[in-house]
Design a protein around this motif. Structure first.
Motif, PDB file in Angstrom:
ATOM      1  N   LEU A 139       3.616   1.681  -6.510  1.00 33.65           N
ATOM      2  CA  LEU A 139       2.298   2.158  -6.079  1.00 33.65           C
ATOM      3  C   LEU A 139       2.344   3.653  -5.788  1.00 33.65           C
ATOM      4  O   LEU A 139       1.423   4.399  -6.142  1.00 33.65           O
ATOM      5  CB  LEU A 139       1.834   1.400  -4.823  1.00 33.65           C
ATOM      6  CG  LEU A 139       1.752  -0.122  -4.943  1.00 33.65           C
ATOM      7  CD1 LEU A 139       1.249  -0.708  -3.625  1.00 33.65           C
ATOM      8  CD2 LEU A 139       0.856  -0.546  -6.097  1.00 33.65           C
ATOM      9  N   PHE A 173       7.656   5.218   6.117  1.00 28.86           N
ATOM     10  CA  PHE A 173       8.482   5.808   5.074  1.00 28.86           C
ATOM     11  C   PHE A 173       7.694   6.928   4.404  1.00 28.86           C
ATOM     12  O   PHE A 173       6.553   6.723   3.980  1.00 28.86           O
ATOM     13  CB  PHE A 173       8.880   4.751   4.050  1.00 28.86           C
ATOM     14  CG  PHE A 173       9.600   3.584   4.657  1.00 28.86           C
ATOM     15  CD1 PHE A 173      10.803   3.780   5.348  1.00 28.86           C
ATOM     16  CD2 PHE A 173       9.094   2.290   4.573  1.00 28.86           C
ATOM     17  CE1 PHE A 173      11.475   2.707   5.933  1.00 28.86           C
ATOM     18  CE2 PHE A 173       9.756   1.218   5.154  1.00 28.86           C
ATOM     19  CZ  PHE A 173      10.952   1.426   5.835  1.00 28.86           C
ATOM     20  N   ALA A 216      -4.818  10.289  -2.163  1.00 31.10           N
ATOM     21  CA  ALA A 216      -4.757   9.050  -2.935  1.00 31.10           C
ATOM     22  C   ALA A 216      -4.345   7.894  -2.039  1.00 31.10           C
ATOM     23  O   ALA A 216      -3.466   8.045  -1.190  1.00 31.10           O
ATOM     24  CB  ALA A 216      -3.732   9.198  -4.057  1.00 31.10           C
ATOM     25  N   ARG A 232       0.823  -1.222   0.000  1.00 28.72           N
ATOM     26  CA  ARG A 232       0.000   0.000   0.000  1.00 28.72           C
ATOM     27  C   ARG A 232       0.855   1.269   0.000  1.00 28.72           C
ATOM     28  O   ARG A 232       1.954   1.267   0.556  1.00 28.72           O
ATOM     29  CB  ARG A 232      -0.878   0.025   1.263  1.00 28.72           C
ATOM     30  CG  ARG A 232      -1.798  -1.175   1.376  1.00 28.72           C
ATOM     31  CD  ARG A 232      -2.230  -1.420   2.822  1.00 28.72           C
ATOM     32  NE  ARG A 232      -2.918  -2.710   2.937  1.00 28.72           N
ATOM     33  CZ  ARG A 232      -2.972  -3.438   4.046  1.00 28.72           C
ATOM     34  NH1 ARG A 232      -2.383  -3.013   5.151  1.00 28.72           N
ATOM     35  NH2 ARG A 232      -3.593  -4.603   4.056  1.00 28.72           N
ATOM     36  N   ALA A 233       0.328   2.317  -0.574  1.00 31.02           N
ATOM     37  CA  ALA A 233       0.976   3.630  -0.533  1.00 31.02           C
ATOM     38  C   ALA A 233      -0.107   4.695  -0.559  1.00 31.02           C
ATOM     39  O   ALA A 233      -1.199   4.474  -1.082  1.00 31.02           O
ATOM     40  CB  ALA A 233       1.898   3.813  -1.739  1.00 31.02           C
ATOM     41  N   THR A 234       0.197   5.859   0.026  1.00 33.45           N
ATOM     42  CA  THR A 234      -0.737   6.981  -0.040  1.00 33.45           C
ATOM     43  C   THR A 234      -0.013   8.191  -0.618  1.00 33.45           C
ATOM     44  O   THR A 234       1.220   8.229  -0.653  1.00 33.45           O
ATOM     45  CB  THR A 234      -1.258   7.388   1.356  1.00 33.45           C
ATOM     46  OG1 THR A 234      -0.178   7.985   2.097  1.00 33.45           O
ATOM     47  CG2 THR A 234      -1.798   6.212   2.127  1.00 33.45           C
ATOM     48  N   VAL A 265      -3.416   3.693  -2.633  1.00 33.66           N
ATOM     49  CA  VAL A 265      -3.225   2.664  -3.663  1.00 33.66           C
ATOM     50  C   VAL A 265      -2.845   1.360  -2.983  1.00 33.66           C
ATOM     51  O   VAL A 265      -2.046   1.360  -2.033  1.00 33.66           O
ATOM     52  CB  VAL A 265      -2.105   3.075  -4.646  1.00 33.66           C
ATOM     53  CG1 VAL A 265      -1.995   2.062  -5.785  1.00 33.66           C
ATOM     54  CG2 VAL A 265      -2.361   4.466  -5.216  1.00 33.66           C
ATOM     55  N   GLU A 266      -3.403   0.266  -3.460  1.00 33.68           N
ATOM     56  CA  GLU A 266      -2.995  -1.038  -2.948  1.00 33.68           C
ATOM     57  C   GLU A 266      -2.793  -2.001  -4.102  1.00 33.68           C
ATOM     58  O   GLU A 266      -3.452  -1.887  -5.148  1.00 33.68           O
ATOM     59  CB  GLU A 266      -4.009  -1.586  -1.931  1.00 33.68           C
ATOM     60  CG  GLU A 266      -5.435  -1.608  -2.421  1.00 33.68           C
ATOM     61  CD  GLU A 266      -6.457  -1.935  -1.332  1.00 33.68           C
ATOM     62  OE1 GLU A 266      -6.313  -1.443  -0.203  1.00 33.68           O
ATOM     63  OE2 GLU A 266      -7.400  -2.679  -1.638  1.00 33.68           O
ATOM     64  N   ILE A 297       4.328   5.154   3.260  1.00 36.94           N
ATOM     65  CA  ILE A 297       4.278   3.702   3.101  1.00 36.94           C
ATOM     66  C   ILE A 297       4.440   3.157   4.505  1.00 36.94           C
ATOM     67  O   ILE A 297       5.472   3.399   5.153  1.00 36.94           O
ATOM     68  CB  ILE A 297       5.386   3.227   2.147  1.00 36.94           C
ATOM     69  CG1 ILE A 297       5.015   3.694   0.736  1.00 36.94           C
ATOM     70  CG2 ILE A 297       5.543   1.709   2.212  1.00 36.94           C
ATOM     71  CD1 ILE A 297       6.054   3.442  -0.301  1.00 36.94           C
TER      72      ILE A 297
END
Lengths: 194, 194
Positions: B97, A73, B124, A42-44, B126-127, A57
Motif C-alpha cells: 500500500l 512505522f 495520499a 492502511r498507509a499514508t 491508501v487502504e 503505517i
C-alpha cells in the motif's frame, strides 16, 4: 517413534520464534467465526519535495476491531539520481520487491513451525525487470510496471531437502503478496483538490 | 501572458524540488537510446525469528550500468500480535500500500513540474481489504491477497481544480506500482536448500 512425532499439531510448542499453539488457536477461532477474517490495512504518504515523500503505517482493522501498531512505522520513498531524484530512500517499486521477500519469508517460518521443522536460515533475494519507456511515456507498448520478477529462497533446517522445498512452495501458495503481484487487484483512485 | 507561461517545456526551471530540465533531458536521452530504459531493481530479506525479518535495498542496474544507492536502505517486516507476530515492523502487505501511495505521489510532483504547476500539498491515504481465510488456508474461494485497494489523493497547487485533477490522473496512468497491482506480473520462485 518419538513422543513429539506423534503429538497432534495443536500440542506443538513454539518453534522458530513462532507461537505455534497461538497460531493454531487463531486459525480455529477464525474457522468458527469467518467474519473475524476481514482485515483492512492502511498507509499514508505526504509529499515533501521532488520525488521524496514520507508516510506512516499506524492503524488497521481486523478480528472484529480497530488496532494500533505497537509503534507508528515511518516509511520514506524517493528516486535515485539517475532517475532525477535525490536517493534519500528506496524507490516505491523496490518496496514491492521487499514485500514479496518478506511475505514468503514470514510464511516459511510459520509453516515450518506448524510442520515441526526447526529452521536455521532463510535468505530471500528478489529482482524485478522494468523498461522505463513505460513510465517515461515513450512507448505505449511497454508496460509501466515490472515485466518479470524473480525471487530466490535459500533455506536450511532440520528436515530433508524435499520437506524444506515443500515448506517454501506452501509459503508461496498462501502468500498474500505473491497473489497481489501475480493476479490483478481492483484499485480505485479518489482525488480531492484543496 | 508572462515569459514563464510561453517558455517551451524544456526551458522550464526546477519546480516542486524536481530538477525539471534534468527530467526532460533524461527522457530525451532514453528516447534516443531505448536500451538505456532497461532497469533491474533488487531487495533482500533475512529471516530473524517468527514472522520478523530484515533486508536491504542496495544496488540496481539501469541506464547501461550498475548503481549503488546513496546508502544501504534497511527494511524490516513482521506481523502484529493479532496475527501471531510481535509487531516489530510493518506487515509485508502494508508495504504494498505504501508503494502505491509513494509511486503516485512522486509522479504527481514530476508531472506537475513538467506542466509548470507549483504544488503546495499532496497527501495520499491508501487502504486495502483482505479476508484472511485465504492465507490461513480456510477457504479456497477466498484469494490470499487484497480483494480491493482504495487510494485517495488530496492535492493543492497554483492551478485550476481541473488541471490538478489531470495531474493526479496522469500520475496514475504512468504509475509503475499501479500497473503492478492492477495487472498481473509473472513471478518465478527459485529454491536452494542448504
Amino acid at each position: 517413534m518419538s513422543q513429539t512425532a506423534v503429538a497432534p499439531k495443536a500440542a506443538r510448542g513454539p518453534l522458530n520464534g513462532v507461537d505455534t499453539p497461538n497460531l493454531f488457536a487463531t486459525i480455529d477461532v477464525v474457522r468458527n467465526n469467518p467474519p473475524l477474517a476481514k482485515f483492512q490495512f492502511r498507509a499514508t504518504n505526504t509529499w515533501v519535495s521532488g520525488t521524496y515523500g514520507r508516510g506512516t503505517i499506524e492503524t488497521f482493522s481486523g478480528a472484529g476491531s480497530e488496532h494500533v501498531h505497537a509503534r507508528t512505522f515511518v516509511l520514506e520513498a524517493d528516486h535515485p539520481a539517475v532517475l532525477v531524484g535525490e536517493d534519500r530512500a528506496p524507490l516505491p517499486v523496490e518496496y514491492m520487491l521487499y514485500g514479496l521477500a518478506a511475505c514468503i519469508t514470514g510464511g516459511i517460518a510459520n509453516i515450518a513451525a506448524a510442520r515441526g521443522v526447526q529452521l536455521s536460515e532463510v535468505e530471500a533475494t528478489v529482482e524485478g525487470d522494468m523498461d522505463l519507456r513505460g513510465i517515461l511515456g515513450l512507448s505505449n507498448e511497454v508496460r509501466n510496471g515490472y515485466q518479470a520478477i524473480r525471487a530466490s529462497f535459500r533455506i536450511k533446517g532440520d528436515a530433508p531437502e524435499e520437506k524444506l522445498r515443500q515448506i517454501v512452495e506452501q509459503a508461496r501458495a498462501r502468500s498474500a503478496v505473491y497473489d497481489i503481484l501475480t493476479n490483478a487487484v481492483p484499485v480505485s483512485i479518489g482525488i480531492t483538490v484543496g
